[in-house]
Structures are given as C-alpha cells and as structure tokens.
Design an enzyme around this catalytic site. Structure first.
Site, PDB file in Angstrom:
ATOM      1  N   SER A   1      36.299  46.414  40.149  1.00  0.00           N
ATOM      2  CA  SER A   1      36.235  45.703  41.428  1.00  0.00           C
ATOM      3  C   SER A   1      37.166  44.502  41.398  1.00  0.00           C
ATOM      4  CB  SER A   1      34.803  45.240  41.743  1.00  0.00           C
ATOM      5  OG  SER A   1      34.398  44.213  40.848  1.00  0.00           O
TER       6      SER A   1
ATOM      7  N   ILE B   1      39.813  41.583  41.385  1.00  0.00           N
ATOM      8  CA  ILE B   1      41.166  41.416  40.871  1.00  0.00           C
ATOM      9  C   ILE B   1      41.540  42.545  39.913  1.00  0.00           C
ATOM     10  CG2 ILE B   1      42.606  39.956  39.393  1.00  0.00           C
ATOM     11  CD1 ILE B   1      41.143  37.522  40.615  1.00  0.00           C
TER      12      ILE B   1
ATOM     13  N   SER C   1      41.498  30.858  35.950  1.00  0.00           N
ATOM     14  CA  SER C   1      41.108  30.357  37.263  1.00  0.00           C
ATOM     15  C   SER C   1      41.619  28.927  37.407  1.00  0.00           C
ATOM     16  CB  SER C   1      39.577  30.370  37.407  1.00  0.00           C
ATOM     17  OG  SER C   1      39.150  29.612  38.521  1.00  0.00           O
TER      18      SER C   1
ATOM     19  N   TYR D   1      30.864  28.967  34.019  1.00  0.00           N
ATOM     20  CA  TYR D   1      32.134  29.598  34.382  1.00  0.00           C
ATOM     21  C   TYR D   1      33.294  28.634  34.170  1.00  0.00           C
ATOM     22  CZ  TYR D   1      35.531  32.181  37.235  1.00  0.00           C
ATOM     23  OH  TYR D   1      36.641  32.865  37.680  1.00  0.00           O
TER      24      TYR D   1
ATOM     25  N   LYS E   1      36.612  29.086  31.615  1.00  0.00           N
ATOM     26  CA  LYS E   1      38.017  29.131  32.004  1.00  0.00           C
ATOM     27  C   LYS E   1      38.823  28.023  31.332  1.00  0.00           C
ATOM     28  CE  LYS E   1      37.433  32.797  34.403  1.00  0.00           C
ATOM     29  NZ  LYS E   1      37.961  34.087  33.899  1.00  0.00           N
TER      30      LYS E   1
END
Length: 324
Positions: free
Chosen positions: A15, A17, A142, A155, A159
């Site tokens: 799904s 990217i 990100s 998250y 990153k």
C-alpha cells in the site's frame, strides 16, 4: 543507473508509497520482488505491476522486524533474478498518543518495524550489492526525521534514527572504498496514503492527514530519480525543503509553532476515536490501495500554492517567536 531491467526489492509494497514505487518501477520494466505482511494485497499489486510492459513480479510475505525473514527475502531475489540492483525500505507503522499514554510494547513495535526493519534490509542486501560492486539502497524516511511532532513520538524517533543510520552506512561504505554502492534517504512530507487510517491511535481524537499533502506517485518518482542519480538525501515537496531550512535557522521557535499546528490541524475537530491498535501487529485485510483519500490528487500547482502558504504561515510564526 538506468532503470530498465533493474532488479528491485520493495518492502511495504502492499500500500501507499511502497505500492506506488512498485508500480513506478514496473512502468520502467523492472523485475520486482514485493514484500509486505498481507498476502492478498501483495498479490493484487503484483498483478498491477505485471500489466505494465510485461514487468516481472514475485511476492514474499515478510514482517521486516523478523531478521531471518528479511534475509530470506534477499536470497529469494537472488534465486529469482540472480542479483539485486535496488532495495527500497518503505515499510512503516505508527501510533498516535501522548508519551505517557502509549504502551511500551507499541513504541517498541514502531521502532522494530521502522528502524530495525531498515537495519535488517541493509544487512541482508549490502553483501549482495558489495559482491557486484553496485547497487542502491533507498530508505523512505520522513520530514519528521528533521523536525518533531507531538502525539507521534515513536514514529518521529524512528525517522530521526533512520537518518543517523543511513549516514553511518554511507561513512562505512566510503571507508571500505565501495564507490558503486549507494545509500539514499528519501524524506517526504504528508502523503496521500492509507497510513493515517492504519495507524494505532491512543489520543481519543480522530486523526487526519495534515496538509500540504502530496501524491504517492510523486514520492515514487523521487525514489526512481534517486536510483538514476544516487545522492545522500532527496526532499519531496516544497514544505519539506522549507522546514529543513527553518529547523536549522530557528529550531526552538519552529518546535513551538509546529506543536500548535499539529494540535489544531492533525485531528478532526470535535470527533472522537476509540483506542485502536491499527496495523501495528497485523496487516490490514483486503487488496490494499495506493491512496488514502486525503485529496493528494489535487493539481500540482494547487499543492505548491498550499504548501507555500502553509510554510509562509509557519515561517512567520517562527520569526515572531525567535524575535521574542
């Protein structure tokens, strides 16, 4: 590196990217090994890929946090095609919630997938690439690897860690004299994917994508571009580049402005949401999709105008706070 006839491994290919990247490489005639946890979604994207110029695609269900499974993924690619030219780490999960509200096992799971998943991928494929003296490892990071966000601590940590890990890899390859093996970090802003429907939520508020929002295909094209002309980092979107500059110029002021912006725009006002594990520990059912329905298909000019306006507002806030 020419993109035709490349052998490309993509994690998180079911799904968002990862799926958009698989389709973009298929358009260029690549041979693909597609990995994710959900078999049904993997089979669906493989069929879509094979419809493009007869591209070859095989699937391998994998949880990237499982080191042995990722090592087998690399071996499968070599068995199928004899080599690996490109490896794209696009698998990621997230949990929204204040630091004291998110259970430790959920924080650990985010780090296992988003950081150790990339470590496992690098450890599995770099020996293959180094034997040939050529290859490109792409890690999808990100903008949150440059700045931070409230309610998204795990998250954001992952990153930031990924940027540091990739820098270390580049240094080690340089010291080893491996000029033909490249590590590229891709940093998108908000992207129109199912990511926000799939994340775990401990906030009690309904999460939405925070504008400006870019299309998955734009990120996929950036990844293909990074393979054609490898470089350290690729910033996708005007807002990502601008935030990078603001973070260097006035990090404390930007931190305060972004805290307010996230609190006001990353949630649907007045709408509550139950506590939900999302896809932290299990893949979503069904065939999967590229887009998340967050209106990332608006014309590029409109996106750029919106990004410019958002960045201008943020910059103005940063300047005001810096002056104080």
């Amino acid at each position: 590196m020419h993109t035709k006839d490349l052998v490309v491994v993509i994690t998180g290919a079911s799904s968002g990217i990862g799926r958009a990247t698989a389709l973009e490489f298929a358009r260029h005639g690549a041979a693909l090994v597609l990995a994710a946890r959900g078999t049904e979604a993997l089979e669906a994207v493989a069929r879509e890929c094979r419809a493009h110029r007869g591209a070859r695609a095989v699937v391998q269900p994998v949880d990237v946090a499982d080191e042995a499974a990722v090592a087998e993924l690399a071996r499968r690619a070599v068995r199928e095609y004899g080599r690996v030219d490109v490896w794209v780490n696009a698998a990621a999960v997230a949990v929204f919630g204040a630091v004291e509200d998110v259970p430790a096992d959920e924080v650990r799971r985010v780090l296992d997938v988003n950081v150790l998943g990339c470590v496992n991928g690098a450890r599995a494929v770099l020996p293959v690439m180094r034997r040939r003296g050529a290859g490109v490892l792409v890690d999808v990071a990100s903008v949150l690897g440059l700045v931070s966000s409230p309610y998204n601590g795990a998250y954001t940590m992952s990153k930031h860690a990924l940027l540091a890990f990739d820098a270390t890899l580049r240094q080690e390859l340089r010291l080893a004299g491996e000029r033909g093996v490249h590590v590229c970090t891709v940093l998108p802003a908000t992207v129109d994917t199912p990511f926000f429907q799939h994340l775990a939520n401990r906030t009690g508020r309904r999460v939405r994508a925070m504008p400006p929002i870019y299309t998955p295909r734009r990120v996929a094209r950036a990844i293909v571009g990074a393979v054609r002309r490898p470089r350290r980092e690729v910033f996708v979107g005007v807002s990502t580049r601008s935030l990078r500059l603001l973070a260097a110029a006035a990090p404390g002021a930007l931190e305060g402005v972004l805290a307010v912006k996230v609190d006001r725009t990353h949630f649907v006002r007045g709408e509550s949401a139950p506590h939900d594990d999302g896809t932290l520990f299990a893949p979503p059912p069904g065939p999967g999709t590229v887009g998340g329905g967050w209106h990332g298909t608006v014309r590029t000019a409109g996106r750029r105008a919106g990004a410019a306006a958002a960045v201008a507002v943020t910059a103005a806030g940063v300047v005001r706070r810096a002056r104080h």
